[in-house]
Each structure stands twice: as C-alpha cells, then as structure tokens.
Design a protein around this motif. Sequence first.
Motif, short mmCIF file in Angstrom:
data_model
loop_
_atom_site.label_atom_id
_atom_site.label_comp_id
_atom_site.label_asym_id
_atom_site.label_seq_id
_atom_site.Cartn_x
_atom_site.Cartn_y
_atom_site.Cartn_z
N SER A 107 -0.81 6.27 -9.87
CA SER A 107 -2.21 5.92 -10.08
C SER A 107 -2.83 6.80 -11.17
O SER A 107 -3.77 6.41 -11.86
CB SER A 107 -3.00 6.08 -8.78
OG SER A 107 -2.95 7.42 -8.31
N ASN A 163 0.79 6.68 -1.45
CA ASN A 163 0.82 5.43 -2.20
C ASN A 163 1.60 5.66 -3.49
O ASN A 163 1.43 6.70 -4.15
CB ASN A 163 -0.60 4.98 -2.56
CG ASN A 163 -1.46 4.69 -1.34
OD1 ASN A 163 -0.94 4.41 -0.27
ND2 ASN A 163 -2.75 4.78 -1.50
N SER A 175 6.42 6.05 4.13
CA SER A 175 6.01 6.66 2.86
C SER A 175 4.84 7.62 3.10
O SER A 175 3.86 7.27 3.76
CB SER A 175 5.59 5.57 1.86
OG SER A 175 5.09 6.17 0.67
N GLU A 214 6.51 -1.23 -4.82
CA GLU A 214 5.24 -0.53 -4.63
C GLU A 214 4.97 -0.38 -3.13
O GLU A 214 5.12 -1.33 -2.36
CB GLU A 214 4.10 -1.30 -5.29
CG GLU A 214 4.21 -1.36 -6.81
CD GLU A 214 2.99 -2.02 -7.44
OE1 GLU A 214 2.05 -2.38 -6.70
OE2 GLU A 214 2.98 -2.18 -8.67
N VAL A 215 4.61 0.82 -2.72
CA VAL A 215 4.39 1.09 -1.30
C VAL A 215 3.05 1.79 -1.13
O VAL A 215 2.52 2.41 -2.05
CB VAL A 215 5.52 1.98 -0.72
CG1 VAL A 215 6.85 1.25 -0.76
CG2 VAL A 215 5.61 3.31 -1.46
N LYS A 216 2.54 1.67 0.09
CA LYS A 216 1.32 2.37 0.47
C LYS A 216 1.67 3.43 1.50
O LYS A 216 2.74 3.38 2.12
CB LYS A 216 0.28 1.40 1.02
CG LYS A 216 -0.22 0.39 -0.01
CD LYS A 216 -1.36 -0.44 0.54
CE LYS A 216 -1.87 -1.42 -0.51
NZ LYS A 216 -2.38 -0.74 -1.71
N GLU A 217 0.76 4.38 1.67
CA GLU A 217 0.98 5.44 2.65
C GLU A 217 1.23 4.83 4.03
O GLU A 217 0.55 3.90 4.45
CB GLU A 217 -0.23 6.36 2.69
CG GLU A 217 -0.06 7.55 3.62
CD GLU A 217 -1.27 8.47 3.61
OE1 GLU A 217 -1.28 9.44 4.38
OE2 GLU A 217 -2.21 8.19 2.84
N LYS A 218 2.26 5.33 4.72
CA LYS A 218 2.67 4.92 6.06
C LYS A 218 3.42 3.59 6.09
O LYS A 218 3.77 3.11 7.17
CB LYS A 218 1.49 4.87 7.03
CG LYS A 218 0.83 6.22 7.25
CD LYS A 218 -0.28 6.15 8.28
CE LYS A 218 -0.92 7.52 8.49
NZ LYS A 218 -2.02 7.48 9.48
N ASP A 219 3.72 3.00 4.92
CA ASP A 219 4.58 1.81 4.90
C ASP A 219 5.98 2.18 5.38
O ASP A 219 6.50 3.26 5.06
CB ASP A 219 4.65 1.22 3.49
CG ASP A 219 3.49 0.31 3.18
OD1 ASP A 219 2.64 0.11 4.08
OD2 ASP A 219 3.40 -0.20 2.05
N ASP A 262 3.63 8.80 -7.32
CA ASP A 262 2.23 8.35 -7.37
C ASP A 262 1.89 8.11 -8.83
O ASP A 262 1.75 9.05 -9.61
CB ASP A 262 1.31 9.41 -6.77
CG ASP A 262 -0.15 9.02 -6.84
OD1 ASP A 262 -0.45 7.90 -7.28
OD2 ASP A 262 -1.00 9.85 -6.46
#
Length: 382
Positions: free
Chosen positions: A232, A205, A202, A81-86, A230
């Motif tokens: 979500s 998210n 990334s 699982e990643v978040k934006e800008k990871d 994504d």
Amino acid sequence: MKKRILGVLIGAFILFISITGCAVKSSNTSNAIDVQVATAQKQNIDAELNISGTLVPQKTVNVYSKLSGQVEKVNVEVGSEVKEKDLLAVIETNALNLQLEQLQASLNSAKASEELAKGQVAQAKINLDSMQRVYEETKNLYDKGIASKAQLNEIETKYEIAKKQYETALNGTLNQAKAAVSAAQANIKNIKFQISNAKITSPINGVVTNRNINPGELAAPTAPLFTIADVSTLKLKGTISQRYLPYIKINQTIDVVVDIYPNKVYKGVITSIGPMAIGTGMYFPIEISIKNIDNLKPGLSAYGRIKITSKDAVVIPASAVVKNDGKSYVYVIENNTAKKRYVETGLLNDKEVEIIEGLNENEKVAISNVNNLFDNAVVNVK
C-alpha cells in the motif's frame, strides 16, 4: 670596397633576422588553439537533484507456523492479494483432536470426582456439626454434675475425630479433585491453542511474494511458509552524495517518477536518511515513501527529484568542466596560456556548474575546445 662589402653583409643579416622572426611569430600564431572564455562569478545556482533507486514494499513479513505437522491445505499462490487474518494454509490436526477427546474424558472424570468429594465434605460437615452439639450438651451436663468425666471424654474424642474427618475431606480429597479438574482444563486449553495454530493466517494486508510450502509437506516453526509484502506504501531506496545532505531533511516532500511511467509524478516524503555512509563515506542511504495509488509493482526503477539552490557560489558554464577518471578539471586562461587545474564541483544544471574548490571568483576559464587543450597550451582567445 671593403666598407661596401661589409654594409651588404650587415644588411643581409638584418634581413635574415627579420624574416626568421616573422616566421617564428607566424608559426606560434598558427599553432594557437582558438578558445572562448568565461569569467567565474559568485551567484546563486538552481539545480535538480535526482535520487535513483528501486521501489520496494514498505513492510515485508515472513509467516511461520507455530505448529509442526503435515500441511493439509494451501489457499494462496504467489501474487495473491490477502487481508489481515485471511486463511493462508491449514495443518492437519487428527492427532491433536484425538488428544482433545481424551483430555475431555479426563476432565469429565475429574469433575465427577470433584462432585463426589464435595458430597463427602458435606457429609463430614453434617457429622461434625452433630458431634459438636452433642459435645456441647455433654459438657453442659458435666458442668452441672449430671454427666461423668468419662462420658465427656468419650464424646470429646468422637468430636475430634469428626473434625479431623471434615478437614481431611475438605483440604485433601476435595482440593485434589479440584486440582485434577484444573489440570485437565489447562491441558484442554493447551491442545485447543495448538489446534488453533493449525490455521495459518496473514498478519497484514498485502501480497504474497513467496510461497515455500505445498499440501502434504511438513511445516516446522523454523522455516517461513510465506512472505507477505505490504504494498500500500512503497519505498524508493537510493543513495545521496554527502555534499547534498545540507539540502535535504526528514519529512521533506519530493517528486518521484517511475521510469516506465515518465509522464506521471508521485508525491513522496523523505522518511529515512542513513546515519552512516556506505563504503567510502561519500554516499548515504536514503528512503522516500510514496502512497501506491496506482498499484505499482515492487522492483520498478524510479527516481526522486529535489529542486535545490546554492547561494553565493562560484559558478562557471558547465561546458568548461572536463571529467576524466572520476576527476574534474578546467583550463584557466592566463596570458594566452591554458593552465590545467583540478576542481571540485557542486550543484549542476543544464548550463552552469558550482565550483566548490579549485577556482576563484573572476578567474577566466576556457568554455570551448576544452577537449583539445592541454596544460600550458597556447590559446587564441576569441
């Protein structure tokens, strides 16, 4: 005697005809198929429309490298699982770092040349101002008749030379030095931008669904390194028959059930109805979005449920309809005879079915033994 014999023969013939007729009637009665019938009626019919399909991510993004080079590090695996800008991966930048050092040295040299040029311009300006004052004084003396024409011409020539030296220093040497500084700064900015591209991050998210690179391999802008989904929000993608299009619309709320969680109902919204039918023109693509509050996995099978009503429809019991080779038909009962008739069905529930075409109100249809009937079969209505 003749009359007596004739009478006996006539009596025997009548008796034979009676017995034969009874036998035929008895035979026809014994071959009739017992059926129950129902009358087609116009009424409202409620049904539940199911839209089956698969849950897919709301958004899927392929992540490319903007920089060609050897991959130094990879920070994620499939399922991460990643978040934006990871940070996902890093590309080696040794050559770029060396170029940056060289360009920084070039910039320092250009700035030094610029400072030198500024000094030359300043000195040329001092000389020009000095010669301008001398020229103006000499011209004043000449106008008074104290200085000669030759003296004025000599000073004027020196003044013009000083002016030209100043213009050359200002517009030539200094501008060239400034241009060299700007070029060095632009080159440094470009190299720094390339170095920044060495960090693959990334854009959204989500969850890593594909990883196509390993440390030591070469990355190129033409091939995706990762795929990020994504999750979500998930989409239920399915199809819907053209006959049901009048009952649905965009932004309509719909219940969604995931097959492996049959007791849980999710609230979905119709977000897309395809503008063009698939294949034969009978079915249209449809998408239903649901919030992924329970961390559902993409790829799960699910179905949406919509309660719909058809008003003033021709309705018969569902048991009257026989389906074979993709076609539907019923047996209309007329004078104790079953007439096979093809029909087009509409809404259907556990008990009743809507007949769109092929049957009129008040016609009677068989609702039992329908699989034993055939066209023009003799029936016994119970």
